[in-house]
Design a protein around this motif. Structure first.
Motif, short mmCIF file in Angstrom:
data_model
loop_
_atom_site.label_atom_id
_atom_site.label_comp_id
_atom_site.label_asym_id
_atom_site.label_seq_id
_atom_site.Cartn_x
_atom_site.Cartn_y
_atom_site.Cartn_z
N MET A 1 54.98 24.23 -39.29
CA MET A 1 55.93 23.17 -39.55
C MET A 1 55.38 21.84 -39.07
SD MET A 1 59.84 23.25 -39.25
CE MET A 1 60.83 21.94 -39.69
N GLY A 2 54.52 21.81 -38.09
CA GLY A 2 53.96 20.58 -37.57
C GLY A 2 53.14 19.83 -38.61
N MET A 3 52.31 20.57 -39.40
CA MET A 3 51.48 19.92 -40.42
C MET A 3 52.35 19.41 -41.59
SD MET A 3 48.50 19.51 -39.47
CE MET A 3 47.45 19.21 -40.84
N GLU A 4 53.39 20.17 -41.93
CA GLU A 4 54.27 19.74 -43.03
C GLU A 4 54.94 18.41 -42.67
OE1 GLU A 4 57.06 22.80 -43.98
OE2 GLU A 4 55.48 24.22 -44.47
N LEU A 5 55.37 18.28 -41.44
CA LEU A 5 55.99 17.04 -40.99
C LEU A 5 55.00 15.87 -41.06
CD1 LEU A 5 58.49 15.66 -39.85
CD2 LEU A 5 57.71 16.29 -37.57
N VAL A 6 53.75 16.12 -40.67
CA VAL A 6 52.72 15.09 -40.73
C VAL A 6 52.50 14.66 -42.17
CG1 VAL A 6 50.24 14.65 -40.36
CG2 VAL A 6 51.57 15.81 -38.60
N TYR A 7 52.45 15.63 -43.12
CA TYR A 7 52.26 15.31 -44.53
C TYR A 7 53.44 14.50 -45.09
CZ TYR A 7 48.21 18.42 -44.74
OH TYR A 7 47.01 19.00 -44.55
N ILE A 8 54.64 14.88 -44.69
CA ILE A 8 55.82 14.15 -45.16
C ILE A 8 55.79 12.71 -44.65
CG2 ILE A 8 58.34 13.98 -44.95
CD1 ILE A 8 58.38 17.07 -44.99
N VAL A 9 55.49 12.53 -43.38
CA VAL A 9 55.40 11.18 -42.80
C VAL A 9 54.28 10.39 -43.48
CG1 VAL A 9 54.85 9.90 -40.69
CG2 VAL A 9 56.41 11.85 -40.59
N LEU A 10 53.16 11.03 -43.76
CA LEU A 10 52.05 10.37 -44.43
C LEU A 10 52.43 9.91 -45.84
CD1 LEU A 10 49.11 9.53 -44.19
CD2 LEU A 10 48.45 11.78 -45.03
N VAL A 11 53.15 10.75 -46.58
CA VAL A 11 53.61 10.39 -47.92
C VAL A 11 54.58 9.21 -47.84
CG1 VAL A 11 54.98 11.19 -49.88
CG2 VAL A 11 53.19 12.66 -48.95
N ILE A 12 55.49 9.26 -46.89
CA ILE A 12 56.46 8.17 -46.73
C ILE A 12 55.72 6.88 -46.39
CG2 ILE A 12 58.35 7.31 -45.28
CD1 ILE A 12 59.37 10.22 -45.15
N LEU A 13 54.76 6.92 -45.50
CA LEU A 13 53.98 5.73 -45.14
C LEU A 13 53.20 5.19 -46.34
CD1 LEU A 13 52.67 6.60 -41.56
CD2 LEU A 13 54.34 4.86 -42.19
N CYS A 14 52.65 6.06 -47.16
CA CYS A 14 51.94 5.62 -48.37
C CYS A 14 52.89 4.93 -49.34
CB CYS A 14 51.25 6.82 -49.05
SG CYS A 14 49.79 7.39 -48.16
N LEU A 15 54.08 5.49 -49.51
CA LEU A 15 55.06 4.88 -50.40
C LEU A 15 55.50 3.50 -49.88
CD1 LEU A 15 57.33 7.92 -51.35
CD2 LEU A 15 55.84 6.62 -52.87
N ILE A 16 55.75 3.42 -48.60
CA ILE A 16 56.14 2.14 -48.01
C ILE A 16 55.02 1.12 -48.16
CG2 ILE A 16 56.66 0.99 -45.81
CD1 ILE A 16 58.25 3.52 -45.04
N SER A 17 53.78 1.53 -47.97
CA SER A 17 52.63 0.63 -48.13
C SER A 17 52.51 0.16 -49.58
CB SER A 17 51.33 1.32 -47.71
OG SER A 17 51.36 1.60 -46.33
N ALA A 18 52.73 1.06 -50.53
CA ALA A 18 52.66 0.68 -51.95
C ALA A 18 53.76 -0.31 -52.31
CB ALA A 18 52.75 1.92 -52.83
N ILE A 19 54.96 -0.08 -51.82
CA ILE A 19 56.07 -1.00 -52.08
C ILE A 19 55.79 -2.36 -51.45
CG2 ILE A 19 58.50 -1.46 -51.56
CD1 ILE A 19 58.96 1.60 -51.85
N ASN A 20 55.29 -2.37 -50.24
CA ASN A 20 54.96 -3.61 -49.55
C ASN A 20 53.88 -4.38 -50.32
OD1 ASN A 20 54.83 -5.61 -47.63
ND2 ASN A 20 53.50 -4.46 -46.25
N PHE A 21 52.88 -3.68 -50.82
CA PHE A 21 51.82 -4.31 -51.60
C PHE A 21 52.38 -4.94 -52.88
CE2 PHE A 21 48.24 -4.06 -54.67
CZ PHE A 21 47.38 -4.94 -54.03
N LYS A 22 53.26 -4.21 -53.57
CA LYS A 22 53.88 -4.72 -54.81
C LYS A 22 54.72 -5.96 -54.51
CE LYS A 22 56.19 -3.68 -58.99
NZ LYS A 22 55.88 -4.92 -59.60
#
Length: 187
Positions: A1-22
């Motif tokens: 479960m620890g790695m799944e949480l890291v992947y979810i946080v990483l996906v959320i951070l990527c989405l936030i970065s993409a929105i910020n860039f746009k």
């Protein structure tokens, strides 16, 4: 479960970065497109012909050309959302009959609804001088949507002056209008 949480946080951070860039790119576009109007709030340079536009008077449903040739004109841009505009209405109401006596046409240019303008002007003598125009035509005359804003136009439809109601040019104009009436009364 620890790695799944890291992947979810990483996906959320990527989405936030993409929105910020746009959003950053959109902001740069807005700044680049508006940079030409920051220094120049008039529709044309002094002495040039003001664009012809069509609008609808508050008392009519027909679209017609805004008649700014043949007599000096004052175009006013006020908004119901502008507290300073509300403060300027009594002075404009006072000057209105004096301008008519001197042959100066006054038009209030609006992109707001009839109901809003009637409520804003509250049965003012200025209501007959309100013209409703599209956003496109409004921007042709007032590129920055400034208010309370004015354009002084010659009888040849050429821009003479522009600025904010209450500035030194406006106050000089108001004094001339008041003085013009006084000099007519003496003659």
């Amino acid at each position: 479960m620890g790695m799944e949480l890291v992947y979810i946080v990483l996906v959320i951070l990527c989405l936030i970065s993409a929105i910020n860039f746009k959003l950053t790119l959109n902001l740069l576009k807005i700044i680049r497109d508006s940079s030409s109007t920051i220094d120049e709030i008039s529709p044309v340079h002094i002495g040039e012909k003001v664009p012809d536009i069509k609008g609808r008077r508050i008392s009519s449903n027909d679209y017609e050309g805004l008649n700014i040739t043949g007599a000096p004109s004052v175009l006013l841009f006020v908004s119901s959302q502008c507290p300073k505009c509300q403060e300027k209405i009594p002075q404009i109401e006072y000057l209105h009959p004096l301008m008519r006596e001197l042959g100066i046409c006054i038009s209030i240019i609006s992109k707001e609804s009839t109901v809003i303008m009637k409520s804003f002007l509250n049965n003012s003598i200025l209501l007959d001088n309100v013209w409703f125009v599209s956003n496109k035509n409004y921007k042709k005359l007032n590129p920055t949507f400034a208010s309370p804003f004015y354009l002084f136009i010659s009888h040849e439809a050429k821009l003479q002056a522009y600025g904010f109601i209450g500035d030194s040019d406006w106050e000089s104009f108001a004094e001339q209008v008041k003085g013009g009436r006084d000099s007519e009364a003496v003659a």
